[in-house]
Design an enzyme around this catalytic site. Structure first.
Site, PDB file in Angstrom:
ATOM      1  N   ARG A   1      15.131   7.050  -3.880  1.00  0.00           N
ATOM      2  CA  ARG A   1      15.492   6.715  -5.265  1.00  0.00           C
ATOM      3  C   ARG A   1      14.789   7.603  -6.283  1.00  0.00           C
ATOM      4  NH1 ARG A   1      14.160   0.706  -4.842  1.00  0.00           N
ATOM      5  NH2 ARG A   1      13.744   0.996  -2.634  1.00  0.00           N
TER       6      ARG A   1
ATOM      7  N   GLU B   1       5.032  -1.766   0.281  1.00  0.00           N
ATOM      8  CA  GLU B   1       4.936  -3.213   0.018  1.00  0.00           C
ATOM      9  C   GLU B   1       5.379  -3.978   1.261  1.00  0.00           C
ATOM     10  OE1 GLU B   1       7.515  -4.440  -3.155  1.00  0.00           O
ATOM     11  OE2 GLU B   1       6.811  -6.499  -3.116  1.00  0.00           O
TER      12      GLU B   1
HETATM   13  O1  LIG Z   1       4.608   1.761  -4.897  1.00  0.00           O
HETATM   14  P1  LIG Z   1       5.035   1.518  -3.472  1.00  0.00           P
HETATM   15  O2  LIG Z   1       4.457   0.245  -2.923  1.00  0.00           O
HETATM   16  O3  LIG Z   1       4.787   2.688  -2.597  1.00  0.00           O
HETATM   17  O4  LIG Z   1       6.607   1.228  -3.493  1.00  0.00           O
HETATM   18  C1  LIG Z   1       7.519   1.946  -4.275  1.00  0.00           C
HETATM   19  C2  LIG Z   1       8.468   2.756  -3.427  1.00  0.00           C
HETATM   20  O5  LIG Z   1       9.276   1.889  -2.612  1.00  0.00           O
HETATM   21  C3  LIG Z   1      10.650   2.206  -2.799  1.00  0.00           C
HETATM   22  O6  LIG Z   1      11.107   3.176  -1.909  1.00  0.00           O
HETATM   23  P2  LIG Z   1      11.384   2.913  -0.371  1.00  0.00           P
HETATM   24  O7  LIG Z   1      10.200   3.351   0.424  1.00  0.00           O
HETATM   25  O8  LIG Z   1      11.884   1.520  -0.192  1.00  0.00           O
HETATM   26  O9  LIG Z   1      12.501   3.979  -0.029  1.00  0.00           O
HETATM   27  P3  LIG Z   1      13.987   4.281  -0.564  1.00  0.00           P
HETATM   28  O10 LIG Z   1      13.845   4.836  -1.978  1.00  0.00           O
HETATM   29  O11 LIG Z   1      14.444   5.334   0.388  1.00  0.00           O
HETATM   30  O12 LIG Z   1      14.778   3.010  -0.529  1.00  0.00           O
HETATM   31  C4  LIG Z   1      10.709   2.760  -4.204  1.00  0.00           C
HETATM   32  O13 LIG Z   1      11.865   3.544  -4.417  1.00  0.00           O
HETATM   33  C5  LIG Z   1       9.432   3.547  -4.305  1.00  0.00           C
HETATM   34  O14 LIG Z   1       9.588   4.855  -3.784  1.00  0.00           O
HETATM   35  N1  LIG Z   2      10.204  -5.286  -5.281  1.00  0.00           N
HETATM   36  C1  LIG Z   2      10.827  -4.122  -5.109  1.00  0.00           C
HETATM   37  N2  LIG Z   2      12.066  -3.929  -5.623  1.00  0.00           N
HETATM   38  C2  LIG Z   2      12.691  -2.739  -5.442  1.00  0.00           C
HETATM   39  N3  LIG Z   2      12.173  -1.713  -4.755  1.00  0.00           N
HETATM   40  C3  LIG Z   2      10.950  -1.876  -4.232  1.00  0.00           C
HETATM   41  N4  LIG Z   2      10.152  -1.037  -3.535  1.00  0.00           N
HETATM   42  C4  LIG Z   2       9.017  -1.680  -3.244  1.00  0.00           C
HETATM   43  N5  LIG Z   2       9.021  -2.916  -3.754  1.00  0.00           N
HETATM   44  C5  LIG Z   2      10.218  -3.066  -4.378  1.00  0.00           C
END
Ligand SMILES: O=P(O)(O)OC[C@H]1O[C@H](OP(=O)(O)OP(=O)(O)O)[C@H](O)[C@@H]1O
Ligand SMILES: Nc1ncnc2[nH]cnc12
Length: 181
Positions: free
Chosen positions: A64, A101
């Site tokens: 994202r 998370e």
């Molecule tokens: O601050 P943090 O605890 O590290 O979490 C935030 C990250 O988690 C999500 O990505 P995700 O790893 O779910 O990957 P995606 O964007 O490929 O769905 C979001 O887009 C951030 O990159």
């Molecule tokens: N609560 C949340 N909602 C969307 N993206 C996330 N990535 C990590 N935590 C998230």
């Protein structure tokens, strides 16, 4: 920043309870992107904040982070460097593991994508624990890049990511916050 614009952005983000697992309140940035006015507003606000600051590159984290980092890079006339999940980048890479998370993962960057002296702005859609951007900053600094700022559409302040990034010496900007996570 204009409060009406920030409210438009926040109100465009849908919340999905218990996704991807029980107890997670998922803040879905795709609903913002489906709203052309809110999507453009989010990029315009970041452009106004970061233009003429001397950045040489924008780094966005899979997946994202690409959705906001790439249009911001185009608007600012800067190169965009993707940080990706393992095995996706074709040239020589450096890797860094990190905690999410809800799980563990590893991120990679092309070794030749950042040069010493680069001044880098890191962009992602959402800041939760800060683990993703902590790992991303390590990858950039290991290659000699200077990272001073991180930009997000959404901050989840209850998860402590902002303090973690402040402790890394970053200035942090987020366009909206959701509490109660
Ligand atoms: O601050 P943090 O605890 O590290 O979490 C935030 C990250 O988690 C999500 O990505 P995700 O790893 O779910 O990957 P995606 O964007 O490929 O769905 C979001 O887009 C951030 O990159
Ligand atoms: N609560 C949340 N909602 C969307 N993206 C996330 N990535 C990590 N935590 C998230």
């Amino acid at each position: 920043m204009n409060q009406a614009s920030l409210a438009l952005i926040k109100n465009s983000i849908k919340t999905i309870p218990d996704y991807p697992k029980p107890g997670i309140m998922f803040r879905d940035v795709t609903s913002l992107m489906e709203d052309g006015e809110a999507f453009k507003m989010s990029i315009d606000l970041l452009v106004a904040h970061y233009k003429d600051r001397g950045f040489t590159k924008i780094v966005g984290t899979e997946a994202r982070g690409f959705l906001f980092g790439a249009p911001l890079a185009v608007a600012l006339g800067l190169g965009f460097v993707p940080v990706r999940k393992p095995g996706k980048l074709p040239r020589a890479t450096n890797a860094q593991s990190y905690e999410l998370e809800y799980g563990m993962d590893t991120l990679e960057i092309h070794q030749d994508a950042i040069q010493a002296g680069d001044k880098v702005l890191v962009v992602d859609d959402l800041l939760a624990t800060g683990g993703t951007i902590d790992a991303t900053v390590k990858l950039i600094r290991d290659l000699g890049g200077e990272v001073t700022d991180a930009a997000f559409i959404i901050n989840l302040p209850d998860l402590g990511g902002e303090q973690r990034l402040l402790d890394l010496g970053l200035d942090v900007l987020s366009l909206c916050e959701f509490e109660g996570d």
